[in-house]
Every structure is written in C-alpha cells, then in structure tokens.
Design an enzyme around this catalytic site. Structure first.
Site, PDB file in Angstrom:
ATOM      1  N   HIS A   8      17.420 -18.048   3.756  1.00 46.34           N
ATOM      2  CA  HIS A   8      18.330 -18.083   4.898  1.00 46.34           C
ATOM      3  C   HIS A   8      17.760 -17.322   6.091  1.00 46.34           C
ATOM      4  CE1 HIS A   8      19.832 -14.326   2.874  1.00 46.34           C
ATOM      5  NE2 HIS A   8      19.948 -13.883   4.133  1.00 46.34           N
ATOM      6  N   GLU A  44      30.249 -11.978   5.519  1.00 47.54           N
ATOM      7  CA  GLU A  44      29.200 -12.971   5.733  1.00 47.54           C
ATOM      8  C   GLU A  44      29.705 -14.373   5.449  1.00 47.54           C
ATOM      9  OE1 GLU A  44      26.740 -13.783   1.664  1.00 47.54           O
ATOM     10  OE2 GLU A  44      26.064 -12.068   2.825  1.00 47.54           O
ATOM     11  N   GLN A  55      22.963 -17.650   7.774  1.00 50.24           N
ATOM     12  CA  GLN A  55      23.890 -16.598   7.359  1.00 50.24           C
ATOM     13  C   GLN A  55      24.402 -15.908   8.621  1.00 50.24           C
ATOM     14  OE1 GLN A  55      22.302 -12.885   5.761  1.00 50.24           O
ATOM     15  NE2 GLN A  55      23.769 -13.025   4.069  1.00 50.24           N
ATOM     16  N   HIS A  79      17.603 -11.009  10.419  1.00 48.96           N
ATOM     17  CA  HIS A  79      16.524 -11.027   9.443  1.00 48.96           C
ATOM     18  C   HIS A  79      16.275 -12.437   8.931  1.00 48.96           C
ATOM     19  CE1 HIS A  79      20.018 -10.600   6.643  1.00 48.96           C
ATOM     20  NE2 HIS A  79      19.273 -11.340   5.843  1.00 48.96           N
ATOM     21  N   GLU A 129      14.098  -9.995   4.249  1.00 49.40           N
ATOM     22  CA  GLU A 129      14.881  -9.771   3.031  1.00 49.40           C
ATOM     23  C   GLU A 129      14.261 -10.577   1.909  1.00 49.40           C
ATOM     24  OE1 GLU A 129      19.342 -10.642   1.185  1.00 49.40           O
ATOM     25  OE2 GLU A 129      18.985 -10.994   3.323  1.00 49.40           O
TER      26      GLU A 129
END
Length: 134
Positions: A8, A44, A55, A79, A129
């Site tokens: 994502h 989220e 996301q 991210h 991430e």
C-alpha cells in the site's frame, strides 16, 4: 529478503470521511476496510487499487506519529509499504546490512498484520513500512 508486492501507499489526512468521499468521486472506489488501530494512534481505511491499496490515515490525536507528521508537513504521502514473507528475516537482513531501522522488532498494525518501519534516511527521505500479511 525479496519483496512480494507493493502492499500500500499511505496518505496522512486530517478528515478521513472527506478523503474517502474524494477517493470515491475521483476513482469510484470504496474502502475495503476501515478500523481504529490504537497501537498506531490512527483510524485507517484501506482502499483497493488494482493489486495494492491506498491507505488513508487520520490521527486519533495530535500527539501521535501521524498527528505530528500532519503538523510538520501537512496532508500527503506518509509512507510506502512493502509486503514481505517473513518480517523477522527481513529486519535481520536489513540490520546486518547496516540499514537504519525505526523498528528492530515488528509491531501490530491494521488487520492484525505485523509491521515495522525503515528510517527515511535509508531510501531518499521516504518512510518505508515492511508488512507481513496474515
């Protein structure tokens, strides 16, 4: 450590409902999931985009990592998440190569998945991430 997929791309937002309306208007898609992740201090929504997700992250309060990010940088890219098969092995590999990590051990993320962050200095100022999907 081979990445499996771009899992994502995360965008920090101040108003999750507004952002979800904008995504629906722009792309005609609705979130697959929406949840509060207390450990991360966010609400989220995961919106499916082809083989990965967008996301949207809204902080639960200003004194959270995403809340501080919004204060410093405003809304936008937070991210990029790379799916790995074994997050423990991925972290060990990165650490042995001297990569600067935010997390040396995985933590719990949305959907009960295990996550860990690589410091933005490791890749052109972009927070990465790692996510092990269950």
């Amino acid at each position: 450590m081979l990445p499996l997929n771009l899992h994502h791309t995360a965008i920090a937002v101040r108003d999750l409902d507004k952002a979800l309306r904008e995504v629906a208007t722009l792309f005609g898609v609705e979130p697959l999931t929406r949840e509060i992740v207390d450990e991360q201090g966010v609400e989220e929504a995961m919106v499916p985009f082809g083989g990965s997700f967008l996301q949207l992250l809204m902080p639960l309060d200003a004194d959270t990592p995403v809340g501080r990010f919004l204060d410093r940088r405003g809304e936008g890219l937070h991210h990029v998440a790379i799916q790995v098969a074994d997050i423990d092995a991925a972290l060990a590999h990165l650490e042995s190569d001297g990569v600067e990590l935010v997390d040396r051990t995985p933590r719990s993320g949305g959907g009960g998945n295990r996550i860990a962050f690589v410091h933005p200095r490791a890749l052109s100022g972009t927070l990465i991430e790692l996510i092990e999907v269950h």
